[in-house]
Each structure stands twice: as C-alpha cells, then as structure tokens.
Design an enzyme around this catalytic site. Structure first.
Site, PDB file in Angstrom:
ATOM      1  N   ILE A  11      11.722 -13.272  60.507  1.00 47.49           N
ATOM      2  CA  ILE A  11      10.924 -12.374  60.798  1.00 47.49           C
ATOM      3  C   ILE A  11       9.541 -13.191  61.592  1.00 47.49           C
ATOM      4  O   ILE A  11       8.864 -12.755  62.492  1.00 47.49           O
ATOM      5  CB  ILE A  11      10.242 -11.636  59.823  1.00 47.49           C
ATOM      6  CG1 ILE A  11       9.553 -10.396  60.203  1.00 47.49           C
ATOM      7  CG2 ILE A  11       9.210 -12.517  58.946  1.00 47.49           C
ATOM      8  CD1 ILE A  11       9.216  -9.397  59.314  1.00 47.49           C
ATOM      9  N   ASN A  24       2.021 -11.476  47.553  1.00 48.22           N
ATOM     10  CA  ASN A  24       1.827 -11.104  46.137  1.00 48.22           C
ATOM     11  C   ASN A  24       0.662 -10.883  45.929  1.00 48.22           C
ATOM     12  O   ASN A  24      -0.090 -10.739  46.903  1.00 48.22           O
ATOM     13  CB  ASN A  24       2.297 -12.343  44.980  1.00 48.22           C
ATOM     14  CG  ASN A  24       1.650 -13.494  45.465  1.00 48.22           C
ATOM     15  OD1 ASN A  24       0.221 -13.477  45.437  1.00 48.22           O
ATOM     16  ND2 ASN A  24       2.292 -14.537  45.835  1.00 48.22           N
ATOM     17  N   GLY A  32       9.968 -17.417  49.676  1.00 46.34           N
ATOM     18  CA  GLY A  32      10.592 -16.249  50.361  1.00 46.34           C
ATOM     19  C   GLY A  32       9.718 -16.162  51.844  1.00 46.34           C
ATOM     20  O   GLY A  32       9.493 -17.186  52.474  1.00 46.34           O
ATOM     21  N   VAL A  33      10.006 -15.026  52.263  1.00 40.92           N
ATOM     22  CA  VAL A  33       9.344 -14.623  53.646  1.00 40.92           C
ATOM     23  C   VAL A  33       7.696 -15.027  53.588  1.00 40.92           C
ATOM     24  O   VAL A  33       7.370 -15.422  54.616  1.00 40.92           O
ATOM     25  CB  VAL A  33       9.755 -12.955  53.920  1.00 40.92           C
ATOM     26  CG1 VAL A  33       8.906 -12.217  52.787  1.00 40.92           C
ATOM     27  CG2 VAL A  33       9.340 -13.059  55.378  1.00 40.92           C
ATOM     28  N   ASP A  34       7.169 -14.765  52.510  1.00 39.20           N
ATOM     29  CA  ASP A  34       5.702 -15.332  52.409  1.00 39.20           C
ATOM     30  C   ASP A  34       5.544 -16.715  52.756  1.00 39.20           C
ATOM     31  O   ASP A  34       4.599 -17.059  53.679  1.00 39.20           O
ATOM     32  CB  ASP A  34       5.138 -15.075  50.972  1.00 39.20           C
ATOM     33  CG  ASP A  34       3.685 -14.907  50.623  1.00 39.20           C
ATOM     34  OD1 ASP A  34       3.089 -14.863  51.784  1.00 39.20           O
ATOM     35  OD2 ASP A  34       3.186 -14.700  49.566  1.00 39.20           O
ATOM     36  N   SER A 117      10.383  -6.601  48.416  1.00 33.16           N
ATOM     37  CA  SER A 117      10.574  -6.366  46.903  1.00 33.16           C
ATOM     38  C   SER A 117      11.947  -6.657  46.565  1.00 33.16           C
ATOM     39  O   SER A 117      12.284  -7.060  45.642  1.00 33.16           O
ATOM     40  CB  SER A 117      10.349  -5.020  46.429  1.00 33.16           C
ATOM     41  OG  SER A 117       8.850  -5.272  46.139  1.00 33.16           O
ATOM     42  N   GLY A 119      13.826  -9.640  47.119  1.00 30.87           N
ATOM     43  CA  GLY A 119      14.230 -10.963  46.910  1.00 30.87           C
ATOM     44  C   GLY A 119      13.489 -11.366  45.327  1.00 30.87           C
ATOM     45  O   GLY A 119      14.050 -10.907  44.324  1.00 30.87           O
TER      46      GLY A 119
HETATM   47  N1  AR6 Z   1      12.427 -13.412  57.547  1.00 30.02           N
HETATM   48  C1  AR6 Z   1      12.799 -12.406  57.075  1.00 30.02           C
HETATM   49  N2  AR6 Z   1      13.350 -12.033  55.859  1.00 30.02           N
HETATM   50  C2  AR6 Z   1      13.067 -13.006  54.903  1.00 30.02           C
HETATM   51  C3  AR6 Z   1      12.647 -14.352  55.385  1.00 30.02           C
HETATM   52  C4  AR6 Z   1      12.330 -14.501  56.890  1.00 30.02           C
HETATM   53  N3  AR6 Z   1      11.923 -15.553  57.136  1.00 30.02           N
HETATM   54  N4  AR6 Z   1      12.759 -15.022  54.391  1.00 30.02           N
HETATM   55  C5  AR6 Z   1      13.181 -14.371  53.254  1.00 30.02           C
HETATM   56  N5  AR6 Z   1      13.354 -13.230  53.679  1.00 30.02           N
HETATM   57  P1  AR6 Z   1      11.182 -12.168  49.227  1.00 30.02           P
HETATM   58  P2  AR6 Z   1       9.916  -9.901  47.510  1.00 30.02           P
HETATM   59  C6  AR6 Z   1      14.058 -12.139  53.100  1.00 30.02           C
HETATM   60  O1  AR6 Z   1      11.363 -12.903  47.544  1.00 30.02           O
HETATM   61  O2  AR6 Z   1      11.121  -9.983  46.805  1.00 30.02           O
HETATM   62  C7  AR6 Z   1       7.294 -14.743  47.097  1.00 30.02           C
HETATM   63  O3  AR6 Z   1       7.060 -15.837  46.628  1.00 30.02           O
HETATM   64  C8  AR6 Z   1      14.691 -12.333  51.647  1.00 30.02           C
HETATM   65  O4  AR6 Z   1      15.897 -12.642  51.994  1.00 30.02           O
HETATM   66  O5  AR6 Z   1      10.333 -13.156  50.154  1.00 30.02           O
HETATM   67  O6  AR6 Z   1       8.992  -8.852  47.907  1.00 30.02           O
HETATM   68  C9  AR6 Z   1       5.754 -13.850  47.334  1.00 30.02           C
HETATM   69  O7  AR6 Z   1       4.684 -14.773  47.308  1.00 30.02           O
HETATM   70  C10 AR6 Z   1      14.688 -10.904  51.114  1.00 30.02           C
HETATM   71  O8  AR6 Z   1      15.815 -10.051  51.409  1.00 30.02           O
HETATM   72  O9  AR6 Z   1       9.725 -11.130  48.803  1.00 30.02           O
HETATM   73  C11 AR6 Z   1       5.715 -13.098  46.000  1.00 30.02           C
HETATM   74  O10 AR6 Z   1       5.307 -13.775  44.920  1.00 30.02           O
HETATM   75  C12 AR6 Z   1      13.364 -10.476  51.292  1.00 30.02           C
HETATM   76  O11 AR6 Z   1      12.933 -11.314  52.573  1.00 30.02           O
HETATM   77  C13 AR6 Z   1       7.448 -12.605  45.778  1.00 30.02           C
HETATM   78  O12 AR6 Z   1       7.939 -13.581  46.599  1.00 30.02           O
HETATM   79  C14 AR6 Z   1      12.184 -10.214  50.477  1.00 30.02           C
HETATM   80  O13 AR6 Z   1      12.189 -11.650  49.578  1.00 30.02           O
HETATM   81  C15 AR6 Z   1       7.661 -11.305  46.514  1.00 30.02           C
HETATM   82  O14 AR6 Z   1       9.114 -11.041  46.388  1.00 30.02           O
END
Ligand code: AR6
Length: 177
Positions: A11, A24, A32-34, A117, A119
């Site tokens: 993204i 969060n 993750g994406v954050d 949500s 991941g």
């Molecule tokens: N581009 C697009 N999607 C992505 C990327 C990217 N660069 N990186 C990961 N994803 P998650 P959550 C996908 O865990 O479940 C964080 O620590 C990933 O494969 O990022 O909402 C925050 O600070 C998955 O499909 O988000 C919060 O504490 C999706 O993004 C917590 O994680 C969501 O995974 C939020 O958890």
C-alpha cells in the site's frame, strides 16, 4: 460513478490521494502495514500522530502523507477479534465507513485500503473480506467525490479471500488468485 478493485501489492507504493492505515488506539505505530506506512512516510508522521493523541476502535483520523506519494493517510483502528463477542463486525464496518467519510471530507478522488484487522488482530479473513467489500460498495452507491477505491492485498491468501467475495457478487477480478 466510482470503481472498486482488489489489487495485489504494497500500500505504501499506491499513487492515490489517500491510503488507509490499520493502526492501533495509540496511533504510535506498530508492525504490519502500520510499521510499513510509518517507515515510508518518515518521522514527521509519528510527531503528527502524537499530537492527535489516539483514536478509538472503529473510528478514523487523518494526517498528511509526508514522504508518501499519497497526499493523506487515514488511520483507522480495527477491532481485535474476540470470537464475535464484542461487536467486532459492526466496528469493522465503522472503520471502512469512517475512513471513507474522511476521504470525502478531504476531497479525495482515489483511496486505497489494506485488509483491516486480518493480521495481528486475527479477524477471520473470509468474514472480514465480506464486510470490507460490502461496506465499500454500499458507500460508493452514494454520489461523492470518490472515483476509485482499491483494496490492496499484501499476500496471496488475502487476495484469494477478497477475490472470492468479488466473484460471489458477480464482479470481475483484476488478478486471478
Ligand atoms: N501493504 C498492504 N497490506 C499490508 C502491508 C503493506 N505494506 N503490510 C501488511 N499488510 P496488520 P491489523 C497486510 O497486522 O490486523 C499493527 O502492529 C497484512 O498482510 O497490519 O489491523 C498495528 O499497530 C494483513 O493482510 O493489521 C496494530 O497494533 C493486513 O495488512 C495491529 O497491527 C492487516 O494486518 C493492527 O492489526
């Protein structure tokens, strides 16, 4: 008329008016994406988020995109999956709606979402994909400034789950997984 498509990618590379972050409640970054968004946007993003002070689950806030191509980052906080016992489905719907409300308020024509949500927060993927797609499509039935919305899937499993919902709705898929 607005378009919705499911694409594979990272993204942070999307050339859109706004990308959405799965943050969060502290808005202080994470994995993750954050983590990817904070790294790509640069340190100014963290200072800006600190000034905002936090965000409730199911709500969204907006910041500039700083070093990203995107003009804005919309930070939304998805629910942590708790076996469906704590209103997670409605909270996830609210994340998509509030993010799109902010995109409209800031006159965005193009918006990219990650799979919120599914991941670290462990929301079941098939259910999350159904909620995400239906909420976005319903929103786009209104006449707004939004022209294109992308669901950006980072991995094959996520892409396959979103494509499955698209096919069930009789919609075309961009990439066949
Ligand atoms: N581009 C697009 N999607 C992505 C990327 C990217 N660069 N990186 C990961 N994803 P998650 P959550 C996908 O865990 O479940 C964080 O620590 C990933 O494969 O990022 O909402 C925050 O600070 C998955 O499909 O988000 C919060 O504490 C999706 O993004 C917590 O994680 C969501 O995974 C939020 O958890």
């Amino acid at each position: 008329m607005s378009n919705f498509s499911v694409v594979k990618g990272n993204i942070v590379n999307m050339k859109v008016d706004a990308i959405v972050n799965a943050a969060n409640t502290s808005l202080m970054g994470g994995d993750g994406v954050d983590g990817a968004i904070h790294r790509a946007a640069g340190a100014e993003l963290l200072s800006c988020c600190r000034r905002i002070g936090g965000c409730k689950t199911g709500d969204a806030v907006i910041t500039p995109g700083f070093k990203l191509d995107a003009k804005y980052i919309i930070h939304t906080v998805g629910p942590v999956w708790n076996n469906g016992l704590t209103n997670e489905e409605e909270l996830l719907r609210q994340c998509y709606k509030k993010s799109l409300d902010l995109a409209v308020e800031y006159n965005c024509r193009t918006v990219a979402f990650p799979s919120i949500s599914t991941g670290a927060y462990r929301f079941p993927l098939a259910k999350a994909a159904e909620i995400a797609i239906n909420t976005i499509l319903e929103y786009l039935e209104q006449d707004t400034c939004i022209e294109d919305v992308y669901m950006v899937c980072f991995d094959y499993n996520t892409m396959a789950a979103y494509n499955k919902v698209m096919r069930a709705l009789g919609r075309e898929v961009e990439e066949d997984y």
